[in-house]
Design a protein around this motif. Structure first.
Motif, short mmCIF file in Angstrom:
data_model
loop_
_atom_site.label_atom_id
_atom_site.label_comp_id
_atom_site.label_asym_id
_atom_site.label_seq_id
_atom_site.Cartn_x
_atom_site.Cartn_y
_atom_site.Cartn_z
N ALA A 195 40.35 36.68 42.01
CA ALA A 195 39.84 35.30 41.94
C ALA A 195 40.17 34.64 40.61
O ALA A 195 40.19 33.42 40.51
CB ALA A 195 38.33 35.28 42.17
N MET A 198 42.65 28.62 33.61
CA MET A 198 41.35 28.78 34.26
C MET A 198 40.25 28.70 33.20
O MET A 198 39.79 29.70 32.67
CB MET A 198 41.26 30.08 35.04
CG MET A 198 39.91 30.20 35.73
SD MET A 198 39.80 31.52 36.90
CE MET A 198 40.62 30.86 38.31
N ARG A 225 36.32 25.98 35.35
CA ARG A 225 37.04 26.13 36.63
C ARG A 225 36.79 27.51 37.22
O ARG A 225 37.41 27.88 38.22
CB ARG A 225 38.54 25.94 36.41
CG ARG A 225 38.91 24.54 36.02
CD ARG A 225 40.41 24.40 35.82
NE ARG A 225 40.70 23.08 35.30
CZ ARG A 225 41.69 22.81 34.45
NH1 ARG A 225 42.48 23.78 34.03
NH2 ARG A 225 41.88 21.59 34.02
N PRO A 269 35.57 30.42 39.34
CA PRO A 269 34.87 30.51 40.63
C PRO A 269 33.44 31.00 40.42
O PRO A 269 33.18 31.80 39.53
CB PRO A 269 35.69 31.55 41.39
CG PRO A 269 37.02 31.56 40.74
CD PRO A 269 36.79 31.21 39.30
N MET A 309 31.19 31.24 47.45
CA MET A 309 32.61 31.23 47.81
C MET A 309 32.79 30.96 49.29
O MET A 309 33.74 30.28 49.71
CB MET A 309 33.25 32.60 47.49
CG MET A 309 33.09 33.06 46.07
SD MET A 309 33.86 31.97 44.88
CE MET A 309 35.55 32.58 44.93
N THR A 323 34.30 27.21 51.84
CA THR A 323 35.46 27.41 52.72
C THR A 323 35.17 26.88 54.12
O THR A 323 36.01 26.19 54.71
CB THR A 323 35.81 28.90 52.78
OG1 THR A 323 36.20 29.31 51.48
CG2 THR A 323 36.95 29.16 53.75
N TYR A 381 28.55 21.92 41.10
CA TYR A 381 29.04 23.14 40.43
C TYR A 381 28.26 23.42 39.15
O TYR A 381 27.81 24.54 38.91
CB TYR A 381 30.53 22.96 40.16
CG TYR A 381 31.17 24.07 39.36
CD1 TYR A 381 31.78 25.14 40.01
CD2 TYR A 381 31.20 24.04 37.98
CE1 TYR A 381 32.38 26.15 39.29
CE2 TYR A 381 31.79 25.05 37.25
CZ TYR A 381 32.39 26.10 37.90
OH TYR A 381 32.98 27.10 37.18
N THR A 392 40.37 29.29 46.86
CA THR A 392 40.38 30.03 45.60
C THR A 392 41.49 31.07 45.56
O THR A 392 42.05 31.44 46.59
CB THR A 392 39.01 30.69 45.37
OG1 THR A 392 38.56 31.24 46.61
CG2 THR A 392 38.00 29.67 44.88
N LEU A 393 41.74 31.57 44.35
CA LEU A 393 42.99 32.29 44.10
C LEU A 393 43.16 33.61 44.84
O LEU A 393 44.29 34.06 45.05
CB LEU A 393 43.12 32.58 42.60
CG LEU A 393 43.70 31.45 41.75
CD1 LEU A 393 43.82 31.91 40.31
CD2 LEU A 393 45.07 31.04 42.27
N VAL A 433 46.48 27.58 36.58
CA VAL A 433 45.38 26.93 37.27
C VAL A 433 45.14 25.53 36.72
O VAL A 433 45.15 25.33 35.50
CB VAL A 433 44.10 27.78 37.12
CG1 VAL A 433 42.93 27.12 37.82
CG2 VAL A 433 44.35 29.16 37.71
N ARG A 477 39.47 23.63 40.20
CA ARG A 477 38.58 24.68 40.68
C ARG A 477 39.04 25.32 41.99
O ARG A 477 38.71 26.45 42.28
CB ARG A 477 37.17 24.13 40.89
CG ARG A 477 36.40 24.10 39.62
CD ARG A 477 35.00 23.57 39.84
NE ARG A 477 34.52 23.09 38.55
CZ ARG A 477 33.73 22.06 38.39
NH1 ARG A 477 33.28 21.39 39.42
NH2 ARG A 477 33.36 21.69 37.18
N TYR A 478 39.72 24.58 42.77
CA TYR A 478 40.20 25.11 44.05
C TYR A 478 41.71 24.97 44.10
O TYR A 478 42.24 24.02 44.69
CB TYR A 478 39.54 24.37 45.23
CG TYR A 478 38.05 24.62 45.28
CD1 TYR A 478 37.54 25.70 46.00
CD2 TYR A 478 37.16 23.81 44.60
CE1 TYR A 478 36.18 25.97 46.04
CE2 TYR A 478 35.79 24.06 44.63
CZ TYR A 478 35.31 25.13 45.35
OH TYR A 478 33.97 25.39 45.37
#
Ligand code: HEM
Ligand code: CU
Length: 641
Positions: free
Chosen positions: A110, A199, A203, A205, A279, A283, A292, A516-517, A536, A539-540
């Motif tokens: 992530a 990141m 940002r 996650p 997470m 989605t 956030y 996410t990553l 990055v 955030r997404y």
């Protein structure tokens, strides 16, 4: 070091070179020497789950005994032992380690890293966990199953528990604590040093925030649960008097130390699961998490406040009123950040683009809804006069199971349904996933809801049976039926795993269209995680500004101009500062047998202490020293990275 220019080598060549560099040796040598965070995470998952099942069998035995009045399924002695091992297993070998399992698997992915910051320490924390679990369960084979309760109150466990039983407990708990501490240090350094360039902390996650917070909590609280059982072991084995009031010791000291760990740990076991939900829910609602910053603040605040509430477990010990009031207020206060987290979830669901009710989403929302009941009963017991009534009754058993099962077990299943395709490369069956959700969750409520009532009408906890005619029969029977239903749901979920394994419906890199990553690389993940270390910008990273999914995720195919480290060492990027500026290239250690041997040597030490054999203990200590020297030899002579 080399930063390959992917225009000179084809992506296939780059990937092949990375695979050669990062793959473990084949077969048994690879099995014992791997330091790959994914394989370590895998093992954590399987081992924790096995302990979850063992703890579940112990629970069902207890529930079967309690189904009817005056039953004789377990005798009182065996009931005590099952109660002790159920609580101990669930806390130390399941709840605390399932979070390390997903943490290990997901965190490096992530944040766009190729491994944890200290891969060998990571392997060590797993092996120590495994050996500690074996140590605790070895008690079954020598007829010395711990019997003093998972809370191990003195003097019950010092003066009134004979044989090796509580020695196994005390030493086993110290042993497993080493694993958690090592793991926590590793997570902290990983999050601070290994984030992909760009990141920034804002940002990050949310699952990473929650794991970071709990890692600090583990570091601050575990010393208490290392010290307390160690003192107990000294009282029991060496003959000291730390907890012996007659000789100037203090039994309450045990309770303070135990709960100084015991309270924060309940947040340690539910913050990461809340992070998983942070997470999963965006989605399936197709939108970034709402609020956030609030979510981050709530997470960190929970971590802080949870250290100021441990005395609420001791309201009935006759504390001064001022002290008790302080802890009562703090306990009520800790519900604020939790409420904030719930507003964050509610707002996200409320403003969803479109809710997709997949199995993972059902488990996630089911967990949230069920958790509210545990939250409410928690506020009730935080109020002292209520607690004096409810203390040591089944009301507390209902409360603790609601928070633990809805706060950890249901999210664990949500995480399984969500991330397993990433781990295995194939999808789980959705229909079976939903069936198992309904059976388990209804089972949960049938199992634990009646226990509130049982507590209010006076059924004490930690009793192995009760006489007929007290009006407790129906609720107890219902509770046991619920227990079996819960177990059936778990079995269906396991069945789903094996059915889907045979079917192997390919998952692809991003089956849920997540942002996410961890979804920016292949499923299952290649040994090197990302062919090209991602950069990055928000955030997404896998979503466009309109929330559509980016087609060609960053980490899979090396792009011209990107950073591709493909030297003969395990290499990854180091970033510095809260804004994750590029720091340099790190050469990471490769596979090694030493973590395994260090854990095995530690086992020998604890075994020597247990059987009170100075020679074995000394041998163990020498072996630990020797393995550590072997491990660090390369560093000392400068010969190895
Ligand atoms: C992950 C899930 C679970 C966790 C973490 C957990 C944890 C615990 C803990 C810590 C205790 C000790 C309570 C005390 O201080 O007296 C306990 C007791 C108990 N648990 Fe669980 N439990 C879980 C699931 C279950 C399930 C599924 C069942 C039933 C099928 C169950 C049945 C019991 C029973 C009967 C007791 C004994 C209560 C008493 O006599 O005081 N638990 N559990
Ligand atoms: Cu508490």
């Amino acid at each position: 070091m080399s930063i390959l220019d992917p225009t000179a080598d084809s992506p296939q060549q780059v990937r092949q070179r990375l695979t050669e560099t990062w793959s473990d040796p084949y077969g048994t040598p690879g099995f014992f020497s791997t330091v790959d965070h994914k394989r370590v995470g895998h093992r954590y998952l399987v081992t924790s789950f096995v302990f979850f099942l063992l703890g579940g069998v112990e629970a069902l035995l207890m529930r079967t005994q309690l189904a009817t009045p005056d039953a004789a399924v377990l005798n009182p002695d065996l009931y005590n032992r099952m109660l002790t091992m159920h609580g101990t297993t669930m806390f130390f070998l399941f709840l605390g380690t399932i979070i390390a399992a997903w943490g290990n698997y997901i965190i490096p992915l992530a944040i766009g890293a190729r491994d944890m910051a200290y891969p060998r320490m990571n392997a060590l924390s797993y092996w120590v966990f495994l050996f500690a679990g074996i140590f605790l369960y070895a008690s079954f084979f020598v007829g010395a199953i711990p019997d003093g309760g998972w809370f191990a109150y003195v003097p019950l466990t010092t003066d009134y528990s004979a044989g090796l039983a509580m020695d196994f407990w005390a030493l086993g708990v110290v042993f497993v604590g080493i694993s958690s501490t090592v793991g926590a240090i590793n997570f902290i350094v990983t999050v601070f040093k290994m984030r992909a360039p760009g990141m920034t902390m804002s940002r990050l996650p949310l699952v990473v925030w929650s794991t970071l917070t709990t890692s600090f909590m583990i570091l601050l609280s575990f010393p208490a649960i290392t010290l307390a059982p160690l003192l107990m072991a000294f009282d029991r084995i060496v003959g000291t008097h730390f907890f012996d009031a007659a000789l100037g010791g203090d039994p309450l000291l045990w309770q303070h130390l135990f709960w100084f760990w015991g309270h924060p740990i309940v947040y340690v076991v539910f913050l990461p699961p809340i992070g998983w939900l942070y997470m999963i829910i965006p989605t399936f609602t197709g939108r970034p998490i709402a609020g956030y910053n609030w979510a981050v603040a709530a997470t960190v605040a929970t971590g802080f406040i949870s250290f100021g509430v441990w005395v609420h477990h001791m309201f009935a010990t006759g504390l001064p009123d001022v002290t008790a009031s302080f802890f009562s207020v703090a306990s009520l206060g800790v519900s604020f950040p939790t409420a904030v987290a719930f507003f964050v979830f509610t707002a996200t669901l409320w403003t969803a683009r479109r809710i997709r009710w997949t199995a993972a989403m059902l488990w996630a929302v089911g967990a949230l809804v069920s958790f509210v009941i545990g939250g409410i009963s928690g506020v009730m017991v935080a109020i002292m006069p209520f607690d004096w009534q409810a203390h040591d009754t089944y009301f507390v058993v209902a409360h603790l199971h609601y928070v633990l099962v809805a706060g950890n077990v249901l999210p664990m299943f949500a995480a399984f349904h969500y991330w397993l395709p990433k781990v295995t490369g194939w999808m789980l069956d959705e229909r079976l996933g939903k069936t198992s959700f309904w059976v388990t969750t209804i089972g949960l409520h049938v199992l634990f809801f009646p226990q509130h009532w049982l507590g209010l009408v006076g059924m004490p906890r930690r009793v192995y049976t009760y006489p007929a005619g007290l009006g407790w029969d129906v609720a107890n029977l219902a509770s046991t039926v619920g227990g079996y239903m819960f177990a059936a749901g778990v079995l269906i979920a396991m069945g789903n795993f094996f059915v889907s394994w045979r079917r192997r419906a390919p998952a692809g890199s991003n089956p849920w269209g997540a942002g996410t990553l961890e979804w920016a690389t292949t499923s299952p993940v290649a040994p090197y995680n990302f062919a090209q270390i991602p950069e990055v910008h928000d955030r997404y990273p896998l979503w466009t500004l309109d929330g559509d999914v980016v087609d060609d995720p960053v980490g899979i195919a090396p792009q011209p101009g990107g950073v591709v480290l493909a030297d003969e060492h395990h290499e990854t990027l180091e970033t510095v500062g809260l804004d994750a500026r590029l720091g340099g290239v790190l050469a990471m250690p490769g596979p090694s047998y030493w973590p395994f041997w260090t854990a095995a040597a530690t086992f020998l030490c604890f075994f020597g202490f247990l059987i009170q054999n100075p020679i074995t203990l000394t041998l163990g200590l020498v072996a630990v020293a020797a393995t550590l020297i072997g491990w660090h030899h390369g560093h000392l002579t400068g010969g190895e990275h």
